[in-house]
Scaffold this motif. Structure first.
Motif, PDB file in Angstrom:
ATOM      1  N   ALA A 274     -16.349  97.515 -58.260  1.00  0.00           N
ATOM      2  CA  ALA A 274     -16.006  96.175 -57.785  1.00  0.00           C
ATOM      3  C   ALA A 274     -17.174  95.212 -57.872  1.00  0.00           C
ATOM      4  O   ALA A 274     -16.978  93.987 -57.834  1.00  0.00           O
ATOM      5  N   HIS A 275     -18.395  95.744 -58.005  1.00  0.00           N
ATOM      6  CA  HIS A 275     -19.585  94.881 -58.060  1.00  0.00           C
ATOM      7  C   HIS A 275     -20.360  95.070 -59.367  1.00  0.00           C
ATOM      8  O   HIS A 275     -21.521  94.682 -59.466  1.00  0.00           O
ATOM      9  N   ALA A 276     -19.705  95.639 -60.370  1.00  0.00           N
ATOM     10  CA  ALA A 276     -20.362  95.877 -61.657  1.00  0.00           C
ATOM     11  C   ALA A 276     -20.692  94.580 -62.390  1.00  0.00           C
ATOM     12  O   ALA A 276     -21.510  94.576 -63.318  1.00  0.00           O
ATOM     13  N   HIS A 277     -20.087  93.472 -61.984  1.00  0.00           N
ATOM     14  CA  HIS A 277     -20.339  92.188 -62.639  1.00  0.00           C
ATOM     15  C   HIS A 277     -21.674  91.578 -62.248  1.00  0.00           C
ATOM     16  O   HIS A 277     -22.135  90.622 -62.893  1.00  0.00           O
ATOM     17  N   LEU A 278     -22.323  92.081 -61.211  1.00  0.00           N
ATOM     18  CA  LEU A 278     -23.546  91.469 -60.701  1.00  0.00           C
ATOM     19  C   LEU A 278     -24.707  91.583 -61.694  1.00  0.00           C
ATOM     20  O   LEU A 278     -24.741  92.485 -62.531  1.00  0.00           O
ATOM     21  N   LEU A 279     -25.655  90.648 -61.565  1.00  0.00           N
ATOM     22  CA  LEU A 279     -26.837  90.545 -62.426  1.00  0.00           C
ATOM     23  C   LEU A 279     -26.453  90.209 -63.868  1.00  0.00           C
ATOM     24  O   LEU A 279     -27.173  90.557 -64.809  1.00  0.00           O
ATOM     25  N   GLY A 280     -25.349  89.502 -64.046  1.00  0.00           N
ATOM     26  CA  GLY A 280     -24.880  89.179 -65.391  1.00  0.00           C
ATOM     27  C   GLY A 280     -25.805  88.291 -66.190  1.00  0.00           C
ATOM     28  O   GLY A 280     -25.783  88.318 -67.419  1.00  0.00           O
ATOM     29  N   GLY A 281     -26.645  87.524 -65.530  1.00  0.00           N
ATOM     30  CA  GLY A 281     -27.548  86.636 -66.259  1.00  0.00           C
ATOM     31  C   GLY A 281     -28.982  86.728 -65.800  1.00  0.00           C
ATOM     32  O   GLY A 281     -29.773  85.805 -66.008  1.00  0.00           O
ATOM     33  N   PHE A 282     -29.351  87.838 -65.153  1.00  0.00           N
ATOM     34  CA  PHE A 282     -30.733  87.989 -64.689  1.00  0.00           C
ATOM     35  C   PHE A 282     -31.302  89.310 -65.174  1.00  0.00           C
ATOM     36  O   PHE A 282     -30.770  90.375 -64.847  1.00  0.00           O
ATOM     37  N   PRO A 283     -32.416  89.278 -65.907  1.00  0.00           N
ATOM     38  CA  PRO A 283     -32.999  88.044 -66.466  1.00  0.00           C
ATOM     39  C   PRO A 283     -32.439  87.715 -67.844  1.00  0.00           C
ATOM     40  O   PRO A 283     -32.752  86.687 -68.416  1.00  0.00           O
TER      41      PRO A 283
END
Length: 346
Positions: A274-283
């Protein structure tokens, strides 16, 4: 089943519990908390209790006009109706949504909801947890998004998990005997954004340096993130001169954020799908061009490798920002109240 019966009994007889000897009341709270944790459900919140008339008058005099909390007990009401320029930073919030791909936030110790309302109006699934009756009755958020819970009375946690737990200007207000009551709320988030105080204020009873808090949170399973912390602090500092379109014209000073913000990851939740989308643009974004194979991955993947919509950042608009500014205009700092929405306005 036995724990479920105890849990139901505690919810129905909350007032009776207060008259029990402290040891037995705490044991029942532990049992009901264990039942809810076992069921992965959400326990009934325990609202803050009104102060007596004499106690309320004495506390109100000590608070003055700087802090809200009319008729709250002394350990509550450390929030302000005036725009708290030290605890907000739309620059950091935009970075969270754009670079960290945040889609859900639970604000613990949310006051009247100044920060939580920004997330709500920018399409983020939002929950607001606050112990002060004065704050919750004047919240900028719809009642369905607000939980009134006093952590000195027992633990509470949401039934769902969240990308971020935002707890700014909260830690210093809750005494050490009750830290284990708010940890379950924070442990329902993948990442934790917290600030701490190194100076005085209303009911500042846990004033410590960053190292103390790092050890405390790591003991509860969180892992400190120095690079994220450094980046967020730099953004808070560099964007502090941005001015909201308010009559006061005050800038977003964000002092609490660039001085004392700490970011932790909670592996137990962050590892969930459910939280696999996190850090999509960092860095980095994930893909590189053929001309720059050795450089940073600054391109989003396309074709068969294009990310699904739920993995992409939320779209932010100037209309969302303007709506938040209009919402803040409802706050009457001198009268210490918030005007209710008119008609269909929210």
């Amino acid at each position: 089943m036995h724990h479920q019966r105890i849990h139901r009994f505690a919810r129905v007889h909350q007032r009776a519990l207060l008259r029990l000897p402290l040891f037995f009341a705490q044991m029942l709270l532990v049992l009901t908390g264990a039942a809810a944790a076992h069921d992965d459900g959400e326990p009934a919140p325990l609202p803050g209790l009104w102060a007596s008339a004499s106690e309320g008058e004495l506390v109100a005099k000590r608070r003055g006009k700087q802090y809200g909390g009319k008729m709250d007990k002394q350990h509550l009401g450390g929030f302000s109706f005036d725009l708290d320029i030290d605890g907000i930073s739309p620059g950091v919030w935009r970075w969270m949504l754009t670079n960290l791909t945040v889609r859900s936030v639970i604000d613990v110790g949310c006051g009247i909801g100044t920060s939580a309302s920004w997330f709500m109006l920018h399409s983020v699934r939002t929950r607001c947890v606050e112990g002060s009756k004065d704050a919750t009755s004047n919240s900028l958020l719809p009642p369905a998004l607000v939980v009134e819970h006093d952590f000195t009375r027992g633990p509470w946690w949401p039934g769902e998990t969240y990308d971020i737990a935002w707890a700014v200007e909260f830690l210093e207000h809750v005494g050490r005997p009750y830290i284990n009551n708010y940890m379950p709320s924070l442990q329902k988030a993948a990442y934790l954004f917290v600030t701490h105080s190194t100076w005085g204020g209303w009911h500042h009873v846990e004033v410590h340096r960053s190292a103390w808090w790092q050890q405390k949170f790591e003991a509860h399973g969180f892992v400190y993130q120095p690079e994220l912390t450094r980046t967020a602090r730099e953004i808070a500092l560099s964007s502090q001169d941005a001015k909201p379109q308010l009559r006061s014209g005050k800038p977003y000073r964000a002092q609490h954020l660039f001085l004392h913000l700490l970011i932790f990851v909670n592996p137990r939740v962050a590892s969930l799908q459910a939280h696999a989308h996190l850090l999509g643009g960092f860095p980095d974004l994930g893909c590189v061009s053929r001309r720059d194979r050795k450089g940073a991955s600054t391109l989003p993947c396309t074709g068969a490798d294009e990310l699904p919509p739920e993995f992409r950042p939320l779209q932010l608009t100037s209309k969302q920002d303007a709506k938040w500014i209009r919402l803040l205009e409802r706050v009457n700092a001198s009268a210490q109240s918030v005007a209710r929405p008119v008609g269909n306005e929210q």
